[in-house]
Design a protein around this motif. Sequence first.
Motif, PDB file in Angstrom:
ATOM      1  N   CYS A   1       8.865  24.645 105.797  1.00 12.69           N
ATOM      2  CA  CYS A   1       9.305  23.191 105.327  1.00 12.69           C
ATOM      3  C   CYS A   1       8.177  22.493 105.290  1.00 12.69           C
ATOM      4  CB  CYS A   1      10.308  22.677 106.512  1.00 12.69           C
ATOM      5  SG  CYS A   1      11.760  23.807 107.003  1.00 12.69           S
TER       6      CYS A   1
ATOM      7  N   CYS B   1      12.422  21.108 111.118  1.00  8.70           N
ATOM      8  CA  CYS B   1      12.462  22.293 110.676  1.00  8.70           C
ATOM      9  C   CYS B   1      12.706  23.450 111.848  1.00  8.70           C
ATOM     10  CB  CYS B   1      11.426  22.565 110.063  1.00  8.70           C
ATOM     11  SG  CYS B   1      11.453  24.223 108.886  1.00  8.70           S
TER      12      CYS B   1
ATOM     13  N   GLY C   1      17.976  26.154 107.288  1.00  7.40           N
ATOM     14  CA  GLY C   1      17.653  27.504 106.278  1.00  7.40           C
ATOM     15  C   GLY C   1      17.967  28.593 107.149  1.00  7.40           C
ATOM     16  N   THR C   2      18.501  29.808 106.449  1.00  5.47           N
ATOM     17  CA  THR C   2      18.631  30.785 106.757  1.00  5.47           C
ATOM     18  C   THR C   2      17.502  31.869 107.226  1.00  5.47           C
ATOM     19  OG1 THR C   2      20.436  31.195 105.245  1.00  5.47           O
ATOM     20  CG2 THR C   2      19.580  33.131 106.251  1.00  5.47           C
TER      21      THR C   2
ATOM     22  N   ASN D   1      11.355  29.931 108.020  1.00  9.69           N
ATOM     23  CA  ASN D   1      11.634  29.317 107.000  1.00  9.69           C
ATOM     24  C   ASN D   1      10.351  28.245 106.902  1.00  9.69           C
ATOM     25  OD1 ASN D   1      14.509  29.187 106.065  1.00  9.69           O
ATOM     26  ND2 ASN D   1      14.930  29.253 108.256  1.00  9.69           N
TER      27      ASN D   1
ATOM     28  N   GLY E   1      14.011  23.556 103.956  1.00 15.40           N
ATOM     29  CA  GLY E   1      13.866  24.817 104.579  1.00 15.40           C
ATOM     30  C   GLY E   1      13.953  25.770 103.357  1.00 15.40           C
ATOM     31  N   SER E   2      12.756  26.696 103.081  1.00 16.19           N
ATOM     32  CA  SER E   2      12.732  27.602 101.962  1.00 16.19           C
ATOM     33  C   SER E   2      12.382  28.980 102.683  1.00 16.19           C
ATOM     34  CB  SER E   2      11.823  27.316 101.115  1.00 16.19           C
ATOM     35  OG  SER E   2      11.629  28.571 100.123  1.00 16.19           O
ATOM     36  N   PRO E   3      13.334  30.085 102.742  1.00 19.38           N
ATOM     37  CA  PRO E   3      13.102  31.187 103.369  1.00 19.38           C
ATOM     38  C   PRO E   3      11.850  31.732 103.012  1.00 19.38           C
ATOM     39  CG  PRO E   3      15.387  31.278 102.479  1.00 19.38           C
ATOM     40  CD  PRO E   3      14.690  29.984 101.828  1.00 19.38           C
TER      41      PRO E   3
END
Length: 221
Positions: free
Chosen positions: A155, A79, A86-87, A153, A146-148
């Motif tokens: 993970c 991650c 992810g952004t 992010n 990955g999730s904002p």
Amino acid sequence: VGVSQGPFHHHQPAEFTDDFDSDDVLDFRGAAVSSRRDIGTTVELSFQGVNLTGVFTEPWQILWFQVTVDSGQNAGAFCPGDGTAGTCACGPSAAGQGAGCANSTGRGARLYAHGALRFFDVIYEIEDLPPGAATLVFAGLSSSAGSPAFGGNSCLGTGLIRLDVTAADETGTARVFSGSEFFNAGFMAGTTVFAQAAYRDSAAPPCNANFTNGAVVTVRM
């Protein structure tokens, strides 16, 4: 590893075991200088049976050695905050460094995991945090895409435990021990544990909180 013949000045505070513990601390992160001018001295180091030798050939010289030391914990990373996982709402960290998304220091905070001498214990080191930032390490048995989340992010998977809250020192460094929490959660020898740290920041929302990279480790006795 950097070796000098006397006072070794850098941006980190001295450990209580250092022979020289009251010298100046540099204002520049990553810089190092020596205050000794002696030449001709030989230094010998030994790491896990590998012997290294160096000679001081110039005044104020620091000898640098690069070694790989077995931590006993099979640590790895995941991650990264360079945009590949992810952004990053507040900007990515430099590619290839493995740190989390960028924070108010201009860098991304980086989480390391390595073994301790205590039973089933893991030490988590976090660098490049905003000074004084409240920091919380989460650990679990799985990772995820990955999730904002705020400026970074997340993970990690489900079923997480939390380790003790700590605060970064003036250099932006924090250290957290897993202590009895791994044992209490059933993270026994052979268990692969995924961890990531969340921390506060002084930047405006959503950048007032952020995440480090992730660190994965297989617990050993």
